[in-house]
Write a protein that holds these residues in place. Structure first.
Motif, PDB file in Angstrom:
ATOM      1  N   ARG A  11       0.859  -1.176   0.000  1.00 58.62           N
ATOM      2  CA  ARG A  11       0.000   0.000   0.000  1.00 58.62           C
ATOM      3  C   ARG A  11       0.896   1.225   0.000  1.00 58.62           C
ATOM      4  O   ARG A  11       1.885   1.273   0.726  1.00 58.62           O
ATOM      5  CB  ARG A  11      -0.902   0.024   1.240  1.00 58.62           C
ATOM      6  CG  ARG A  11      -1.870  -1.146   1.351  1.00 58.62           C
ATOM      7  CD  ARG A  11      -2.811  -0.956   2.524  1.00 58.62           C
ATOM      8  NE  ARG A  11      -3.786  -2.025   2.637  1.00 58.62           N
ATOM      9  CZ  ARG A  11      -3.653  -3.056   3.459  1.00 58.62           C
ATOM     10  NH1 ARG A  11      -2.594  -3.146   4.247  1.00 58.62           N
ATOM     11  NH2 ARG A  11      -4.577  -3.996   3.502  1.00 58.62           N
ATOM     12  N   TYR A  12       0.564   2.214  -0.785  1.00 55.38           N
ATOM     13  CA  TYR A  12       1.385   3.402  -0.920  1.00 55.38           C
ATOM     14  C   TYR A  12       0.671   4.600  -0.294  1.00 55.38           C
ATOM     15  O   TYR A  12      -0.492   4.876  -0.595  1.00 55.38           O
ATOM     16  CB  TYR A  12       1.687   3.681  -2.391  1.00 55.38           C
ATOM     17  CG  TYR A  12       2.519   2.602  -3.040  1.00 55.38           C
ATOM     18  CD1 TYR A  12       3.911   2.637  -2.979  1.00 55.38           C
ATOM     19  CD2 TYR A  12       1.913   1.537  -3.696  1.00 55.38           C
ATOM     20  CE1 TYR A  12       4.676   1.648  -3.552  1.00 55.38           C
ATOM     21  CE2 TYR A  12       2.675   0.529  -4.277  1.00 55.38           C
ATOM     22  CZ  TYR A  12       4.062   0.594  -4.204  1.00 55.38           C
ATOM     23  OH  TYR A  12       4.815  -0.398  -4.771  1.00 55.38           O
ATOM     24  N   ILE A  13       1.402   5.293   0.578  1.00 60.30           N
ATOM     25  CA  ILE A  13       0.871   6.474   1.256  1.00 60.30           C
ATOM     26  C   ILE A  13       1.703   7.679   0.826  1.00 60.30           C
ATOM     27  O   ILE A  13       2.934   7.670   0.924  1.00 60.30           O
ATOM     28  CB  ILE A  13       0.947   6.329   2.789  1.00 60.30           C
ATOM     29  CG1 ILE A  13       0.257   5.039   3.254  1.00 60.30           C
ATOM     30  CG2 ILE A  13       0.362   7.552   3.469  1.00 60.30           C
ATOM     31  CD1 ILE A  13      -1.223   5.015   3.030  1.00 60.30           C
ATOM     32  N   THR A  14       1.057   8.708   0.348  1.00 63.24           N
ATOM     33  CA  THR A  14       1.750   9.944  -0.025  1.00 63.24           C
ATOM     34  C   THR A  14       1.940  10.806   1.215  1.00 63.24           C
ATOM     35  O   THR A  14       0.974  11.142   1.904  1.00 63.24           O
ATOM     36  CB  THR A  14       0.965  10.721  -1.088  1.00 63.24           C
ATOM     37  OG1 THR A  14       0.810   9.899  -2.252  1.00 63.24           O
ATOM     38  CG2 THR A  14       1.696  11.999  -1.462  1.00 63.24           C
ATOM     39  N   LEU A  15       3.192  11.166   1.503  1.00 62.85           N
ATOM     40  CA  LEU A  15       3.499  11.984   2.667  1.00 62.85           C
ATOM     41  C   LEU A  15       3.793  13.422   2.265  1.00 62.85           C
ATOM     42  O   LEU A  15       4.351  13.669   1.181  1.00 62.85           O
ATOM     43  CB  LEU A  15       4.720  11.423   3.407  1.00 62.85           C
ATOM     44  CG  LEU A  15       4.596  10.032   4.014  1.00 62.85           C
ATOM     45  CD1 LEU A  15       5.907   9.633   4.682  1.00 62.85           C
ATOM     46  CD2 LEU A  15       3.454   9.983   5.013  1.00 62.85           C
ATOM     47  N   ILE A  43       0.855   8.577  10.823  1.00 61.98           N
ATOM     48  CA  ILE A  43      -0.104   8.237   9.777  1.00 61.98           C
ATOM     49  C   ILE A  43      -1.126   7.266  10.331  1.00 61.98           C
ATOM     50  O   ILE A  43      -0.774   6.223  10.885  1.00 61.98           O
ATOM     51  CB  ILE A  43       0.607   7.622   8.548  1.00 61.98           C
ATOM     52  CG1 ILE A  43       1.723   8.562   8.046  1.00 61.98           C
ATOM     53  CG2 ILE A  43      -0.380   7.364   7.432  1.00 61.98           C
ATOM     54  CD1 ILE A  43       3.099   8.212   8.498  1.00 61.98           C
ATOM     55  N   ASP A  44      -2.392   7.598  10.176  1.00 62.81           N
ATOM     56  CA  ASP A  44      -3.493   6.762  10.650  1.00 62.81           C
ATOM     57  C   ASP A  44      -4.367   6.382   9.465  1.00 62.81           C
ATOM     58  O   ASP A  44      -4.452   7.114   8.476  1.00 62.81           O
ATOM     59  CB  ASP A  44      -4.316   7.528  11.693  1.00 62.81           C
ATOM     60  CG  ASP A  44      -5.223   6.618  12.501  1.00 62.81           C
ATOM     61  OD1 ASP A  44      -5.125   5.385  12.348  1.00 62.81           O
ATOM     62  OD2 ASP A  44      -6.025   7.135  13.293  1.00 62.81           O
ATOM     63  N   ALA A  51      -7.479   7.589   1.964  1.00 59.70           N
ATOM     64  CA  ALA A  51      -8.112   8.353   3.043  1.00 59.70           C
ATOM     65  C   ALA A  51      -7.219   8.449   4.277  1.00 59.70           C
ATOM     66  O   ALA A  51      -7.664   8.965   5.312  1.00 59.70           O
ATOM     67  CB  ALA A  51      -9.445   7.718   3.418  1.00 59.70           C
ATOM     68  N   ALA A  52      -6.006   7.965   4.202  1.00 62.77           N
ATOM     69  CA  ALA A  52      -5.104   7.980   5.361  1.00 62.77           C
ATOM     70  C   ALA A  52      -4.873   9.412   5.839  1.00 62.77           C
ATOM     71  O   ALA A  52      -4.766  10.345   5.035  1.00 62.77           O
ATOM     72  CB  ALA A  52      -3.783   7.324   5.003  1.00 62.77           C
ATOM     73  N   ARG A  53      -4.804   9.573   7.156  1.00 60.15           N
ATOM     74  CA  ARG A  53      -4.607  10.885   7.756  1.00 60.15           C
ATOM     75  C   ARG A  53      -3.165  11.022   8.241  1.00 60.15           C
ATOM     76  O   ARG A  53      -2.662  10.134   8.949  1.00 60.15           O
ATOM     77  CB  ARG A  53      -5.576  11.076   8.931  1.00 60.15           C
ATOM     78  CG  ARG A  53      -7.030  11.006   8.508  1.00 60.15           C
ATOM     79  CD  ARG A  53      -7.973  11.073   9.696  1.00 60.15           C
ATOM     80  NE  ARG A  53      -7.796   9.960  10.616  1.00 60.15           N
ATOM     81  CZ  ARG A  53      -8.295   8.749  10.407  1.00 60.15           C
ATOM     82  NH1 ARG A  53      -8.968   8.472   9.298  1.00 60.15           N
ATOM     83  NH2 ARG A  53      -8.118   7.782  11.292  1.00 60.15           N
ATOM     84  N   VAL A  54      -2.520  12.112   7.874  1.00 61.22           N
ATOM     85  CA  VAL A  54      -1.139  12.368   8.273  1.00 61.22           C
ATOM     86  C   VAL A  54      -1.121  13.551   9.228  1.00 61.22           C
ATOM     87  O   VAL A  54      -1.586  14.643   8.896  1.00 61.22           O
ATOM     88  CB  VAL A  54      -0.242  12.665   7.052  1.00 61.22           C
ATOM     89  CG1 VAL A  54       1.199  12.913   7.507  1.00 61.22           C
ATOM     90  CG2 VAL A  54      -0.294  11.512   6.053  1.00 61.22           C
TER      91      VAL A  54
END
Length: 252
Positions: A11-15, A43-44, A51-54
């Motif tokens: 899974r890829y999360i954009t920071l 990151i949650d 929809a991940a929250r940073v």
């Protein structure tokens, strides 16, 4: 194990930042990491990446490298500019405290990774006493052998030298039984065992040598689980004699 089968779904999360280094997960499944501009991010919602929250939880004023989550929820942070810090992720303004900036009467340089033992003792690595982070390649080329493993006792303000003469000391992990530490020596392409208990306490010996790449971070997902070794490859990807890429390195 069939190495062609992914171990976990990717899974890829954009920071909102560059250069995330170490990552740790808290009991709620939130991931914490540090980025190049000095921020610590949390990151949650990783199950749904779009929809991940940073959340920006701290600013350390330097480059965060190794992280270690403590039982009380605080976070140990290695600042590359020469300090070991303690961060309260929910503390708001002023939540960063300096634990130590020196060892054996000398200012710290290039703090890299950290492990906390159950008794409150903290061990951490210093990659080089010659070159700062921005010149890390110079240390590998010169093979300075000035890396150190340091120990900070509970309540102490200055660290002690547990082991020196290391080739770019980097990742750090505790053995499953708590009797030893594993130090990644990036410049030597090896993992070194440092004994914590028993008749050989305080001594070091090679654990794995001639790795197919340069060991960087180490990670143990569970107290009795395997140690994962992140390898960096020089001059492109290193190939086996049959032309395939090396298998991931896992220590049990």
């Amino acid at each position: 194990m069939d190495r062609r089968t992914p171990l976990v779904p990717l899974r890829y999360i954009t920071l909102p930042g560059h250069g995330p280094e170490d990552v740790v997960a808290d009991p709620r499944g939130r991931v914490l990491t540090g980025v190049a501009d000095g921020r610590i991010l949390r990151i949650d919602g990783l199950d749904d990446p779009p929809a991940a929250r940073v959340e920006h939880i701290a600013e350390i004023g330097g480059r965060p490298l190794g992280l270690e989550l403590l039982p009380d929820g605080d976070l140990l942070v290695c600042c590359a500019e020469g300090a070991l810090l303690r961060v309260d992720p929910d503390g708001g303004t002023g939540n960063v405290r300096v634990l130590t900036e020196s060892a054996a009467g000398e200012r710290l340089r290039f703090c890299s990774n950290v492990v906390a033992l159950p008794d409150g003792t903290v061990y951490f690595t210093v990659s080089s006493q010659v070159h700062p982070l921005r010149d890390w390649m110079g240390d590998l080329v010169e093979h300075t052998g000035t890396g150190r493993l340091l120990r900070l006792e509970p309540g102490a303000r200055e660290a002690e030298v547990a082991l020196e003469g290391l080739q770019f000391a980097n990742g750090l992990a505790r053995g499953a039984d708590g009797s030893f530490l594993i130090v990644a020596e990036t410049g030597a392409r090896r993992l070194t065992r440092y004994q914590l208990t028993g008749p050989r306490a305080g001594r070091a010996e090679p654990l794995v040598e001639q790795l197919p790449g340069f060991p960087d971070n180490l990670w143990r997902g569970a107290p009795d689980g395997p140690v994962w070794v992140a390898l960096a490859y020089a001059a492109g990807k290193i190939k086996k004699q049959d032309g395939r890429e090396p298998d991931p390195i896992v220590l049990v």
